[in-house]
Design a protein around this motif. Structure first.
Motif, short mmCIF file in Angstrom:
data_model
loop_
_atom_site.label_atom_id
_atom_site.label_comp_id
_atom_site.label_asym_id
_atom_site.label_seq_id
_atom_site.Cartn_x
_atom_site.Cartn_y
_atom_site.Cartn_z
N PHE B 362 39.39 -67.28 -66.22
CA PHE B 362 39.14 -66.38 -67.35
C PHE B 362 38.68 -65.01 -66.89
N GLU B 363 39.17 -63.96 -67.56
CA GLU B 363 38.64 -62.61 -67.34
C GLU B 363 38.68 -61.83 -68.65
N ALA B 364 37.86 -60.80 -68.73
CA ALA B 364 37.83 -59.93 -69.90
C ALA B 364 37.02 -58.70 -69.54
N ASP B 365 37.09 -57.70 -70.39
CA ASP B 365 36.24 -56.53 -70.25
C ASP B 365 34.77 -56.98 -70.18
N THR B 366 33.99 -56.33 -69.33
CA THR B 366 32.60 -56.79 -69.14
C THR B 366 31.79 -56.77 -70.44
N SER B 367 32.16 -55.89 -71.36
CA SER B 367 31.39 -55.78 -72.61
C SER B 367 31.50 -57.02 -73.48
N VAL B 368 32.55 -57.83 -73.26
CA VAL B 368 32.77 -59.00 -74.13
C VAL B 368 32.82 -60.32 -73.36
N PHE B 369 32.84 -60.24 -72.03
CA PHE B 369 33.11 -61.46 -71.27
C PHE B 369 32.07 -62.55 -71.52
N LYS B 370 30.80 -62.16 -71.54
CA LYS B 370 29.74 -63.14 -71.68
C LYS B 370 29.87 -63.93 -72.99
N LYS B 371 30.18 -63.21 -74.04
CA LYS B 371 30.35 -63.85 -75.35
C LYS B 371 31.51 -64.85 -75.31
N TYR B 372 32.63 -64.42 -74.75
CA TYR B 372 33.79 -65.31 -74.67
C TYR B 372 33.51 -66.52 -73.79
N TYR B 373 32.83 -66.25 -72.70
CA TYR B 373 32.47 -67.29 -71.73
C TYR B 373 31.69 -68.40 -72.42
N LEU B 402 46.91 -55.79 -71.15
CA LEU B 402 46.28 -56.02 -72.45
C LEU B 402 44.76 -55.98 -72.36
N LYS B 403 44.22 -55.82 -71.16
CA LYS B 403 42.76 -55.93 -70.97
C LYS B 403 42.00 -54.92 -71.84
N SER B 404 42.62 -53.76 -72.08
CA SER B 404 41.93 -52.73 -72.86
C SER B 404 41.75 -53.14 -74.32
N GLN B 405 42.49 -54.15 -74.77
CA GLN B 405 42.27 -54.63 -76.14
C GLN B 405 40.99 -55.47 -76.25
N LYS B 406 40.39 -55.75 -75.12
CA LYS B 406 39.11 -56.49 -75.08
C LYS B 406 39.18 -57.90 -75.65
N GLY B 407 40.32 -58.54 -75.43
CA GLY B 407 40.42 -59.96 -75.71
C GLY B 407 40.15 -60.73 -74.43
N LEU B 408 40.35 -62.04 -74.48
CA LEU B 408 40.14 -62.88 -73.30
C LEU B 408 41.48 -63.09 -72.59
N LEU B 409 41.51 -62.85 -71.29
CA LEU B 409 42.73 -63.06 -70.50
C LEU B 409 42.55 -64.32 -69.65
N ILE B 410 43.59 -65.15 -69.64
CA ILE B 410 43.45 -66.48 -69.05
C ILE B 410 44.65 -66.78 -68.15
N GLY B 411 44.39 -67.33 -66.99
CA GLY B 411 45.47 -67.79 -66.12
C GLY B 411 45.41 -69.30 -65.97
N LEU B 412 46.56 -69.96 -66.08
CA LEU B 412 46.62 -71.39 -65.74
C LEU B 412 46.49 -71.48 -64.22
N ARG B 413 45.70 -72.44 -63.74
CA ARG B 413 45.52 -72.62 -62.29
C ARG B 413 46.02 -73.99 -61.87
N PRO B 414 47.27 -74.05 -61.43
CA PRO B 414 47.80 -75.33 -60.93
C PRO B 414 47.34 -75.57 -59.50
N ASP B 415 47.55 -76.78 -59.03
CA ASP B 415 47.32 -77.08 -57.62
C ASP B 415 48.13 -76.09 -56.79
N SER B 416 47.49 -75.49 -55.79
CA SER B 416 48.14 -74.38 -55.07
C SER B 416 48.75 -74.78 -53.74
N GLN B 417 48.67 -76.05 -53.36
CA GLN B 417 49.04 -76.41 -51.98
C GLN B 417 50.51 -76.15 -51.64
N ARG B 418 51.40 -76.37 -52.59
CA ARG B 418 52.83 -76.27 -52.28
C ARG B 418 53.47 -74.96 -52.72
#
Lengths: 470, 470
Positions: B362-373, B402-418
């Motif tokens: 998860f990532e977001a603008d610092t002004s909103v990250f804590k709330k989203y977290y 889209l980060k400047s819209q101050k929403g929550l940005l999310i990445g799926l994290r699959p197993d990275s070995q292969r």
């Protein structure tokens, strides 16, 4: 940083300080194994030089000698073979299954005799097929409808389970008990849909169990693709198949547990066992099942030695004999251990494939489980940092006879998605194992053994934690 | 049952009641996708009918039309293409690298031109090779030692990292900036060790960046096996290589974001985006990178529709154009979104391969990250039941504008070995993707979108939780 880890630190704030050193040790263990670990190389040798390690075979004893010699180079305090006896069953020729077409032509079906199944006799047998989806469905059929037929068990593994072992557990009764039940109703043979979630041409063998003195009928695993074809054909007209197999029980043969031990400096009588099973089915190379578990257990010993770690407790690597069809190795190991009055504080088995580890599963006698559970939960934050969970559940077949010693039994839990693509097949080969995934499993195991050795399972820290959480 | 889950319930006891329904919904999502999901079939079509989807190519626009037509069959409220422009670079012939042996013979080296690299001219070039391990090492060399030479960047990815993306991040500067820096010191060409942890014969392409107006020199990725050979040869005698390539910048071409939307019933202006990128490199089929992310995003829409789920918020599937060499799709999408005054409450991208999911970042603008977290941490117990973690970190390239819209940005994290076994290669093909692993990623994504839609990111429940934890 992970969210739930924060939550855990709130519960055990005083633990976090002690764990700085532990975290660094675990990091070093991972770094060492990922960059210098030997387990993949050992597995390559094991798979290519000693494929098809059915307990009692030449490949099986060759593998015991090979792994013993590797373990000796790691300079533990002792390395030895522990002999036991197993009933040796031999596949003989590959075995054949054909569908007999209406015009008399034969259409091949991909199949493999189940382990310890009976044979057809030199001329083979031809009989009509009846399909059932469960043992219960078979039981409900009148005996006269089953007599002389070939019973085809065709309930698929359920793909909707996330954990494929649950899907396996929900279908494997057909392979283990199906031929037995079919024989009791007079069937001439049995076919079992292969235990896999894939639809392909690869048959999956595995043990089938007849009662003592029961007549063994021929029984084959058939590939899922052919199971689907056969099932479709049965909706259209009566189906006959021709089976030919000459597998047989040869008699008792020796097989060997391979054991290597680093003696503990403070609590030598508290044994921490780490292991896998050295035998495999006679087809394929037994790469995931369970060469992987063996070389991971060897890597634990290797890593501790190379990091110059001096354990407080006795750490013992055991490569068990004969898991696949008899459990002679696990039973003999537990018998001798009991005779010597040993105590296994913990035993950790890897027997679910050399895939990326997802966590550990813990079990113990109910009288001690709660205590152990609280003790190991202190280790969890470090493991969570590696994406690993702890759960209650089973451990491993080979270590299960140790349960009466009232130690903690632990199973490594790797990602389960691909395991049943290869399980008990000709394609369970070294190229199906990913070097880094295998090594990560070894690193997780070494890390857990490190924690168990450092903190034990009933230390005063555990007491502190108990009061801290209430 | 998992240990840390118990700990969480202690923190949020009141959440556990509400989550009984959620747990059942998530279970149904997994069941549906694992047994009836279509994403693997769509990926098979995408890979085999539209391989090599370099942005601006015919395969790229074909893929846009194909995925649009599939999305239309799912009956969302709107489906459309959003056009943008990208500089189209063409590989031309495959390109050739040979080591020139002392006797004049040519020994082939497995290589691929880097994306947007320059060409050699029709006769190719022959020059001496100098090896460096970093951009800094190159900088320290006198210009006259570099002029006219071929600079060979050969720092391997570090195998000791558990997460292979960290190893990639520690080495990829050589590919992105190496040829640029080499040219500025007068080099005639550049070779870059492929970005993979395997030692094999597969070269890995990827973008290299020249400044505006800078002369582009020929630049090739070489396989790790040949990189090791070349490095060894350099310790023995001067090494010369012959390069031949005719790649070129063709000019601007259109490419397309594919967009499908289910309009929200209560908060239609809070957009929940789920996506991947449709383009790939021109070699291979772009199966893991990032056909997988696209079909997983499509599966989210498909699953919600088939489960007859009526979202409160607007759920939008976006298959982005041109992630690999320009980010034109992500930039155009954000530009138009800003113009329309839209707000993306959350955007979730899958662009790390179709492997077993391990969690979300998860990532977001610092002004909103804590709330989203705090808000998303309420969802975690359900995900932990599936072995998934939440972490702070990056999200995805396409959604980053889209980060400047101050929403929550999310990445799926699959197993990275292969992942880096296949990344940007000819072997990133459908047979490298495991159907169940791909589907589990889609199920994790659908589950998270379900939670985001149901609870949002700033509800009163969040307030309760805050007071509950202090």
């Amino acid at each position: 940083m992970q969210f739930y880890r924060l939550a855990f630190l709130l519960l055990f704030p005083f633990v976090s300080i002690a764990q700085n050193n532990d975290a660094e040790t675990v990091r070093k263990i991972h770094e060492h194994i990922l960059s210098k670990g030997m387990c993949y190389e050992w597995l390559t040798n094991l798979c290519t030089q000693y494929p098809g390690r059915l307990a009692g075979s030449a490949a099986d004893s060759g593998a015991a000698n090979y792994t013993k010699s590797v373990l000796e180079t790691l300079l533990p305090d002792t390395v030895y073979l522990q002999e036991c006896q197993t009933l040796y069953w031999e596949r003989g020729d590959t075995g054949q299954i054909f569908r007999v077409l209406p015009d008399g032509d034969l259409s091949p079906i991909m199949g493999l005799s189940l382990g310890r199944a009976g044979a057809t006799g030199p001329n083979g047998i031809t009989a009509q097929v009846i399909e059932v989806k469960s043992l219960d469905e078979l039981e409900r059929l009148p005996d006269e409808e089953v007599a002389g037929k070939i019973v085809f068990f065709n309930r698929p593994m359920d793909p909707s389970f996330v954990n494929t072992f649950r899907a396996y557990g929900g279908a494997v009764d057909q392979r283990v008990y199906g031929p037995n039940r079919a024989q009791k109703k007079g069937a001439a043979g049995a076919l079992v849909r292969s235990m896999t979630l894939r639809i392909d041409n690869v048959p999956h063998t595995g043990v089938t169990v007849f009662d003592s003195g029961q007549m063994k009928i021929p029984a084959f695993a058939v590939s899922t693709k052919d199971a689907e074809r056969l099932s479709k054909a049965l909706t259209e007209a009566p189906v006959y198949v021709y089976l030919n197999s000459n597998c047989k029980d040869v008699g008792m043969k020796p097989t060997y547990n391979v054991i290597a031990e680093i003696r503990g400096s403070e609590f030598p009588d508290e044994i921490l066992l780490v292991g896998g099973h050295l035998d495999s089915w006679d087809v394929g190379q037994g790469a995931h099942d369970d060469g992987s578990g063996c070389v991971q257990a060897m890597e634990v010993i290797s890593t501790l030695q190379k990091m110059n770690y001096k354990p407080k407790r006795t750490i013992r690597c055991v490569l068990f004999a004969n898991e696949e069809n008899g459990l002679a190795g696990g039973l003999e190991y537990a018998r001798v251990s009991k005779e010597k009055g040993e105590f296994h504080l913990a035993a950790l088995e890897s027997d679910a494939g050399g895939f990326t580890p997802k966590g550990f599963s813990f079990e113990a006698d109910t009288s001690v489980f709660k205590k152990y559970y609280k003790a190991v939960s202190q280790f969890l934050p470090t493991f969570e940092g590696y994406g690993l969970y702890f759960e209650m559940g089973g451990s491993g077949a080979d270590i299960s006879p140790l349960k009466s010693q009232k130690g903690l039994l632990i199973g490594l839990r790797p990602d389960s998605q691909r395991y049943f693509d290869y399980h008990h097949t000709t394609i369970d080969t070294i190229d199906a194992v990913h070097e880094r995934e295998l090594k990560l499993g070894a690193a997780a195991m070494t890390s857990l053994i490190y924690f168990l050795d450092t903190y034990g399972l009933g230390s005063s820290t555990t007491q502190n934690t108990e009061s801290g959480t209430h």
